[in-house]
Scaffold this active site. Structure first.
Site, mmCIF file in Angstrom:
data_model
loop_
_atom_site.group_PDB
_atom_site.id
_atom_site.type_symbol
_atom_site.label_atom_id
_atom_site.label_comp_id
_atom_site.label_asym_id
_atom_site.label_seq_id
_atom_site.Cartn_x
_atom_site.Cartn_y
_atom_site.Cartn_z
ATOM 1 N N GLU A 22 -75.949 58.508 21.826
ATOM 2 C CA GLU A 22 -75.316 59.224 22.931
ATOM 3 C C GLU A 22 -75.989 59.013 24.276
ATOM 4 O O GLU A 22 -75.323 59.084 25.321
ATOM 5 C CB GLU A 22 -75.234 60.732 22.623
ATOM 6 N N SER B 252 -69.912 37.893 18.364
ATOM 7 C CA SER B 252 -70.776 37.308 17.338
ATOM 8 C C SER B 252 -71.996 36.675 18.005
ATOM 9 O O SER B 252 -72.293 36.938 19.174
ATOM 10 C CB SER B 252 -69.996 36.286 16.517
ATOM 11 N N GLY C 252 -74.607 50.037 24.369
ATOM 12 C CA GLY C 252 -75.710 49.088 24.225
ATOM 13 C C GLY C 252 -75.784 48.128 25.399
ATOM 14 O O GLY C 252 -75.001 48.208 26.345
ATOM 15 N N THR D 7 -92.398 31.778 17.691
ATOM 16 C CA THR D 7 -92.418 31.670 16.219
ATOM 17 C C THR D 7 -92.574 30.226 15.744
ATOM 18 O O THR D 7 -92.876 29.983 14.576
ATOM 19 C CB THR D 7 -91.119 32.227 15.632
ATOM 20 N N ALA E 116 -68.579 45.175 19.726
ATOM 21 C CA ALA E 116 -69.932 44.718 20.074
ATOM 22 C C ALA E 116 -71.009 45.452 19.283
ATOM 23 O O ALA E 116 -72.191 45.112 19.385
ATOM 24 C CB ALA E 116 -70.180 44.900 21.572
ATOM 25 N N LYS F 250 -76.499 32.623 16.107
ATOM 26 C CA LYS F 250 -77.326 32.623 14.888
ATOM 27 C C LYS F 250 -76.463 32.601 13.630
ATOM 28 O O LYS F 250 -76.978 32.445 12.512
ATOM 29 C CB LYS F 250 -78.237 33.848 14.880
ATOM 30 N N LYS G 110 -73.542 38.283 10.489
ATOM 31 C CA LYS G 110 -72.567 38.013 11.547
ATOM 32 C C LYS G 110 -71.621 36.888 11.135
ATOM 33 O O LYS G 110 -70.447 36.873 11.523
ATOM 34 C CB LYS G 110 -73.285 37.656 12.855
#
Length: 499
Positions: free
Chosen positions: A337, A428, A312, A493, A385, A431, A443
């Site tokens: 993958e 972590s 990632g 937002t 992670a 948030k 988390k």
């Protein structure tokens, strides 16, 4: 064919140098006072010896192999050194022949005149090649002279300058000048440099390669519009983050497109500077943290490190950083993958096989797969992670967030305890502080899980909270960049948002 063309160009330049040689010899001969004392036979011998010496040294010094249309100071110095060497040889020959002082002085004057003429025709050639164009009468004349002088073999700069993007380069230092040279000499370049912008008073008002240097002050924008500038290129690698942000805002708000001439953000060793769009990281009001130092290198050197979610965005960057610390082995565990494969190829290419990187395609939900991986590699350090990070998606699928984030973390932490991992690091998020969404809540539970494990295991469990990592999967920054590229609007937002 190519060798024949090069040979023809060399012969043509030799021919023009021979004409300069003849003119210089006639001038010195008739302006000197020793013409009456020279016989025709002696004169011919002097001409031949001088010609053979000068051109012999020039050919030996590869003077005629240089591409003079791009000739810089190094090329001219090389010609001066070659002619200085041939002059010395000619003087020694005359001394051995016991010629008089006046003849030797005339010889030195001739050699200097010949060198001056050789330099002049090369400079004129370079000037004509650079400025020859049909856009102006002077350019058209230079283009005509150049084509006649080279028998039509050499074309001048293309006549499509009007279709090129007119740019100003911020920074008239070595990097900015190098960029200007590259754009000027590259016939395929899409840019035409119209001016430099600099704060150095010793450069302002002067020209570099025929390009004017203007001051960075209240009149800068009007000057740029006079030059019909369309893009501004920042070429000051030592510019601070704060200053770069100010410069970017100044020209962007004035309606100019802004690019930077620098190394790629994620550049490999040996990468070259290139023109690129301004990245978010270029505009950060703080410097990036460097985690590779003597202490971290000593800690990770010679150890096996397992990174879950290593394919990632966050995990892969951790792998890139760890690869610099000489670990014994890097184990990347990921369920996707494609990302893991791309990372494996990147590390293999960058380090030429010096880093032992292994890929394990498995889910952190699969206890058997985790046991097999930990049993096979026996990692010293586990960096966890892997996680679902998209806040809106986890609001719609809270069950998947719990399965992957909470249960997955618990299973990885158990495997670390079972197989004697020295340190377990949970990646972590901020948030998790007073969580207001499902992702943050899961988390926070993960942090509580490893806190509990730390109290009953020999493994050292720790957690580190990451903020909004720029460019990471789940970060809002890629969305903002896409919205800006499409002309907006940029959605937020909450009107009070400040990050």
């Amino acid at each position: 064919m190519k060798n024949g063309t090069q040979r023809t160009i060399k012969l043509s330049l030799s021919l023009y140098d021979s004409i300069v040689f003849a003119i210089a010899f006639v001038l010195i001969l008739f302006l000197g006072d020793n013409l009456h004392s020279t016989t025709l036979h002696g004169l011919l011998i002097r001409i031949f010896c001088s010609w053979a010496t000068i051109f012999g040294v020039r050919y030996a010094g590869n003077i005629y192999r240089q591409v003079w249309r791009y000739g810089g100071i190094q090329c001219y110095i090389k010609l001066l050194l070659a002619d200085a060497c041939s002059t010395t040889i000619c003087v020694l020959m005359n001394l051995c022949a016991r010629h008089g002082r006046d003849e030797i002085v005339s010889l030195i004057a001739f050699c200097c005149t010949d060198t001056l003429g050789a330099l002049a025709i090369r400079m004129l050639y370079r000037y004509a090649f650079k400025c020859g164009s049909l856009a102006t009468k002077r350019g058209a004349f230079l283009r005509f002279i150049l084509r006649v002088a080279t028998f039509g073999r050499v074309q001048t700069q293309p006549d499509c300058d009007d279709r090129k993007i007119k740019v100003a380069i911020v920074g008239a230092g070595s990097v900015g000048v190098a960029l200007a040279e590259e754009l000027i000499h590259n016939p395929k370049s899409a840019y035409r440099v119209r001016c430099f912008v600099d704060t150095d008073t010793q450069k302002v008002g002067r020209d570099i390669h025929g390009i004017s240097v203007i001051s960075e002050d209240e009149n800068t924008l009007s000057e740029l519009r006079t030059h019909e500038i369309q893009e501004v290129l920042i070429a000051v690698p030592t510019m601070s983050k704060d200053r770069r942000f100010e410069v970017y805002e100044f020209y962007k708000n004035a309606g100019f497109s802004v690019k930077v001439y620098d190394y790629p953000i994620m550049s490999a060793s040996g990468a070259k500077r290139q023109l690129r769009e301004i990245e978010i990281t270029d505009l950060l009001m703080r410097d990036e943290k460097q985690i590779v130092n003597d202490k971290t290198r000593e800690y990770y050197k010679g150890k096996t490190v397992l990174i879950t979610g290593g394919g990632g965005s966050i995990g892969s960057e951790l792998v890139r950083q760890l690869a610099q610390m000489e670990p014994k082995q890097l184990v990347v565990l990921d369920v996707y993958e494609n990302g893991a494969y791309d990372l494996q190829q990147e590390i293999a290419f960058r380090y030429k096989g010096a880093v032992d990187i292994r890929i394990e395609i498995a889910s952190i939900r699969d206890k058997k797969a985790l046991d097999r991986c930990f049993r096979t590699y026996r990692p010293d350090i586990c960096i966890h992670a892997a996680a679902h990070k998209h806040v809106p998606l986890m609001e719609d699928s809270p069950n998947e967030a719990i399965k992957n984030n909470v249960m997955g973390t618990y299973k990885v932490a158990q495997a670390a305890d079972c197989y004697g991992v020295q340190k377990f690091v949970l990646i972590s998020t901020d948030k998790a502080v007073n969580p207001t969404n499902v992702m943050g809540a899961t988390k926070r539970i993960c942090e509580m899980v490893i806190q509990t494990m730390n109290n009953r295991s020999k493994t050292n469990y720790v957690a580190v909270r990451f903020g909004n990592v720029l460019g990471s999967n789940g970060s809002v920054i890629p969305l903002f960049k896409k919205q800006i590229a499409e002309g907006g609007p940029v959605t937020v937002t909450d009107p009070n948002i400040n990050r």
